[in-house]
Design a protein around this motif. Structure first.
Motif, PDB file in Angstrom:
ATOM      1  N   ALA A   1      -9.510 -12.888  -4.416  1.00 48.01           N
ATOM      2  CA  ALA A   1      -8.211 -12.342  -4.816  1.00 48.01           C
ATOM      3  C   ALA A   1      -8.349 -11.333  -5.951  1.00 48.01           C
ATOM      4  CB  ALA A   1      -7.288 -13.474  -5.243  1.00 48.01           C
ATOM      5  N   VAL A   2      -7.465 -10.346  -5.924  1.00 47.50           N
ATOM      6  CA  VAL A   2      -7.341  -9.347  -6.988  1.00 47.50           C
ATOM      7  C   VAL A   2      -5.899  -9.437  -7.483  1.00 47.50           C
ATOM      8  CG1 VAL A   2      -7.340  -6.863  -7.491  1.00 47.50           C
ATOM      9  CG2 VAL A   2      -9.072  -7.811  -5.948  1.00 47.50           C
ATOM     10  N   ALA A   3      -5.712  -9.557  -8.784  1.00 45.25           N
ATOM     11  CA  ALA A   3      -4.361  -9.659  -9.337  1.00 45.25           C
ATOM     12  C   ALA A   3      -3.617  -8.330  -9.180  1.00 45.25           C
ATOM     13  CB  ALA A   3      -4.423 -10.047 -10.805  1.00 45.25           C
ATOM     14  N   VAL A   4      -2.399  -8.404  -8.661  1.00 41.54           N
ATOM     15  CA  VAL A   4      -1.537  -7.216  -8.535  1.00 41.54           C
ATOM     16  C   VAL A   4      -0.112  -7.583  -8.899  1.00 41.54           C
ATOM     17  CG1 VAL A   4      -2.909  -6.011  -6.780  1.00 41.54           C
ATOM     18  CG2 VAL A   4      -1.151  -7.632  -6.062  1.00 41.54           C
ATOM     19  N   LYS A   5       0.667  -6.556  -9.206  1.00 37.21           N
ATOM     20  CA  LYS A   5       2.093  -6.725  -9.459  1.00 37.21           C
ATOM     21  C   LYS A   5       2.801  -5.482  -8.931  1.00 37.21           C
ATOM     22  CE  LYS A   5       1.393  -5.006 -14.124  1.00 37.21           C
ATOM     23  NZ  LYS A   5       1.378  -5.350 -15.531  1.00 37.21           N
ATOM     24  N   VAL A   6       4.091  -5.590  -8.764  1.00 33.31           N
ATOM     25  CA  VAL A   6       4.888  -4.452  -8.348  1.00 33.31           C
ATOM     26  C   VAL A   6       5.565  -3.869  -9.571  1.00 33.31           C
ATOM     27  CG1 VAL A   6       6.848  -3.694  -6.951  1.00 33.31           C
ATOM     28  CG2 VAL A   6       5.252  -5.389  -6.040  1.00 33.31           C
ATOM     29  N   ALA A   7       5.405  -2.579  -9.744  1.00 32.81           N
ATOM     30  CA  ALA A   7       6.007  -1.866 -10.890  1.00 32.81           C
ATOM     31  C   ALA A   7       6.470  -0.489 -10.421  1.00 32.81           C
ATOM     32  CB  ALA A   7       5.004  -1.731 -12.029  1.00 32.81           C
TER      33      ALA A   7
END
Length: 133
Positions: free
Chosen positions: A120-126
């Motif tokens: 897994a690679v940490a991501v977020k929506v911005a």
């Protein structure tokens, strides 16, 4: 006379031992390949509109998926069996071109020989973008 392992000079063995953690080996060609690079925190990977629901997109060494509407996941785009690059998402899955492993949009192993889920690679929506971190 220097010691050897399996007929290799000690120096060759030591150099090889130093290189292996830095680079992997392509299981098909035996060539050394660079380890995957991870996206820097804050790096824009893709616009949310570029990642269809039930699919995904490979961006460099990262694959970004949207298994359900509004849920974005990301993984290192390398098969956990032998490190082969996963190049695309097709029919809601990632297929390894080297040995046939198959992964779901959540990174889970659907078919071997891989036994470990994708990393897994940490991501977020911005601001309408999928961003690393």
């Amino acid at each position: 006379m220097s010691a050897s392992i399996s007929g290799l000079p000690r120096r060759t063995v030591l150099i090889g031992a130093a290189v292996v953690p830095i680079a992997g080996c392509n299981a098909n060609t035996g060539e050394l390949v660079a380890p995957p690079t991870t996206a820097a925190p804050g790096q824009v990977l893709a616009a949310t509109t570029e990642i269809p629901v039930g699919s995904g997109k490979v961006v460099g060494d990262t694959v970004v998926t949207q298994p359900t509407a509004g849920v974005f996941d990301a993984f290192v785009a390398r098969c956990t069996h032998a490190g082969c690059k996963l190049s695309s998402v097709t029919d809601g899955r990632l297929d390894c071109p080297c040995h046939g492993s198959r992964f779901g949009l959540d990174g889970a192993v659907l078919r071997g020989p891989a036994m470990t889920p994708l990393t897994a690679v940490a991501v977020k929506v911005a601001g309408g973008n999928v961003v690393a971190g």
